[in-house]
Motif scaffolding. Structure first.
Motif, short mmCIF file in Angstrom:
data_model
loop_
_atom_site.label_atom_id
_atom_site.label_comp_id
_atom_site.label_asym_id
_atom_site.label_seq_id
_atom_site.Cartn_x
_atom_site.Cartn_y
_atom_site.Cartn_z
N THR A 147 68.12 126.86 -30.46
CA THR A 147 68.25 125.67 -30.35
C THR A 147 68.41 124.93 -31.70
N TRP A 168 65.51 126.47 -34.20
CA TRP A 168 64.40 127.48 -33.48
C TRP A 168 65.27 128.56 -32.93
N ALA A 212 72.64 128.24 -28.82
CA ALA A 212 72.47 126.88 -29.00
C ALA A 212 73.63 125.84 -28.13
N SER A 218 68.44 134.13 -29.26
CA SER A 218 68.53 132.87 -28.51
C SER A 218 68.11 131.68 -29.41
N GLY A 242 73.17 126.35 -24.45
CA GLY A 242 71.75 125.85 -23.72
C GLY A 242 70.72 126.99 -24.05
N GLY A 243 70.86 127.89 -25.03
CA GLY A 243 69.59 128.62 -25.31
C GLY A 243 69.83 130.16 -24.80
N ASP A 277 72.89 120.43 -38.21
CA ASP A 277 71.52 120.47 -37.92
C ASP A 277 70.50 120.28 -38.74
N ARG A 325 68.90 121.16 -33.61
CA ARG A 325 68.55 119.62 -33.29
C ARG A 325 68.97 118.83 -34.45
#
Length: 374
Positions: free
Chosen positions: A211, A235, A363, A209, A366-367, A231, A213
């Motif tokens: 994320t 994470w 990601a 899973s 939504g993870g 990105d 950014r």
């Protein structure tokens, strides 16, 4: 086999590191001699100057001029990721051995095509450059885990933090465009972290899973402001097939961190920790020590009994970041000389690419956790 003739494609950061390795490997390891035959770069003047500095006999401005040449045995690919698949596949089909920088490629489709090309060329060595496997402290950490000194591995924490993009005014580069880089911190440095998770534990990642950014969404380019399409940080939580859970955190905007790859492994009988900014040290905790003496001990990995160290200096004399590239070259040349496949193979590079793809896909959702290969 007494000599291997090498062509390296790319003369910048990685090209310099690889050139240093090819130049020095024969002085310290019992491997076939290396002839630094050709250095390839698009800028003729800059390539010739780099060749002069780093010991290359000749230069070229197009990789097609060296792939398939009868007098070139090894193609060493230090070009950007979007070129990896095309060059590697052509070299393997031409009968040459291939070393390619990580990540294996920019896309899963390209990575799979590279694995297929390697499988169709069993007489050639095809290796991906996850160089940190050759840091003696990390190679020793893998040995300790394999020997059962940590018991059952339960948790892994891998963090790779840099700050070279922390300044919003830092200029646009190919590493910030998805069409040339594939991804940002995810492919660039999370690839190292994911490889270390699997390499150290001997376990495969099965779920992910993630994320992503992008903190700085625009950068100054030669023709004005350009959008950043990759990105800045990532994470992930990873599930492994042996029951362990790993967390991965990477960033290229972590102010104050220069090249901070840190890895912690916690097991039922012990633990260890490593920091690339202290590359000759490994911290090890033996869980069988009495509580009154329990704690991490500092192991200075410079003894002849440690991986790769018997080729270098008397014990206690530390090695640097660049030595891992020399160790990588030695392992690659040894595989060519012995007719065996080197590790990490293209298949191992694909396994990392599949994890990175799952992190990116998670990601985007939504993870949500994903199984590798979904």
């Amino acid at each position: 086999m007494t000599e291997l003739r090498v062509a390296t494609i790319g003369y910048a950061f990685m090209g310099r590191a690889h050139s240093n390795a090819w130049r020095n490997v024969g002085a310290y390891f019992d491997v076939p001699d290396v002839q630094q035959a050709v250095l390839v770069g698009r800028d003729p003047a800059a390539t010739k100057e780099a060749a002069r500095r780093h010991g290359w006999a000749d230069t070229a401005t197009d990789w097609r001029d060296v792939v398939g040449r009868d007098d070139i045995d090894v193609i060493d690919i230090c070009a950007p990721g979007w070129l990896h698949a095309e060059i590697a596949i052509a070299a393997l089909q031409a009968g040459q051995h291939v070393l390619v920088e990580k990540p294996l490629s920019n896309t899963l489709a390209e990575a799979r095509a590279m694995v297929d090309a390697a499988a169709a060329a069993p007489g050639q060595v095809a290796m991906v450059g996850f160089t940190y496997r050759r840091v003696p402290a990390l190679a020793y950490a893998r040995r300790l885990i394999a020997e059962g000194r940590l018991g059952t591995v339960r948790q892994v924490r891998a963090s790779y933090l840099q700050d070279w993009l922390a300044d919003a005014a830092a200029p646009m580069t190919w590493r910030l465009r998805k069409d040339t880089a594939g991804s940002g911190a995810l492919g660039d440095i999370a690839s190292h972290a994911v490889d270390q998770v699997q390499y150290l534990t001997g376990q495969k990642v099965t779920t992910a899973s993630g994320t992503l950014r992008t903190f700085v969404t625009e950068r100054p380019g030669p023709d004005g402001t350009e959008p950043v399409t990759v990105d800045d940080a990532a994470w992930a939580t990873l599930g492994l097939d042996g029951g362990a859970v790993a967390s991965v955190e990477v960033s290229r905007v972590a102010l104050g961190c220069k090249n901070a790859l840190t890895i912690e492994v916690y097991g039922s009988a012990g633990a260890l920790a490593f920091d690339l900014e202290r590359p000759n040290e490994l911290r090890f905790l033996d869980g069988s020590d009495p509580a009154s003496e329990s704690g991490f001990r500092r192991v200075v990995v410079t003894e002849p009994e440690h991986p790769y160290l018997d080729a270098w200096w008397p014990q206690g004399h530390v090695l640097g970041w660049e030595h891992a590239f020399t160790h990588q070259a030695a392992d690659f040349l040894g595989a060519v000389a012995s007719g065996t496949q080197a590790s990490p193979s293209f298949a191992e590079g694909l396994a990392v690419q599949e994890v990175l793809d799952a992190i990116e896909s998670s990601a985007a959702r939504g993870g949500a956790p994903l199984r590798i290969g979904e």
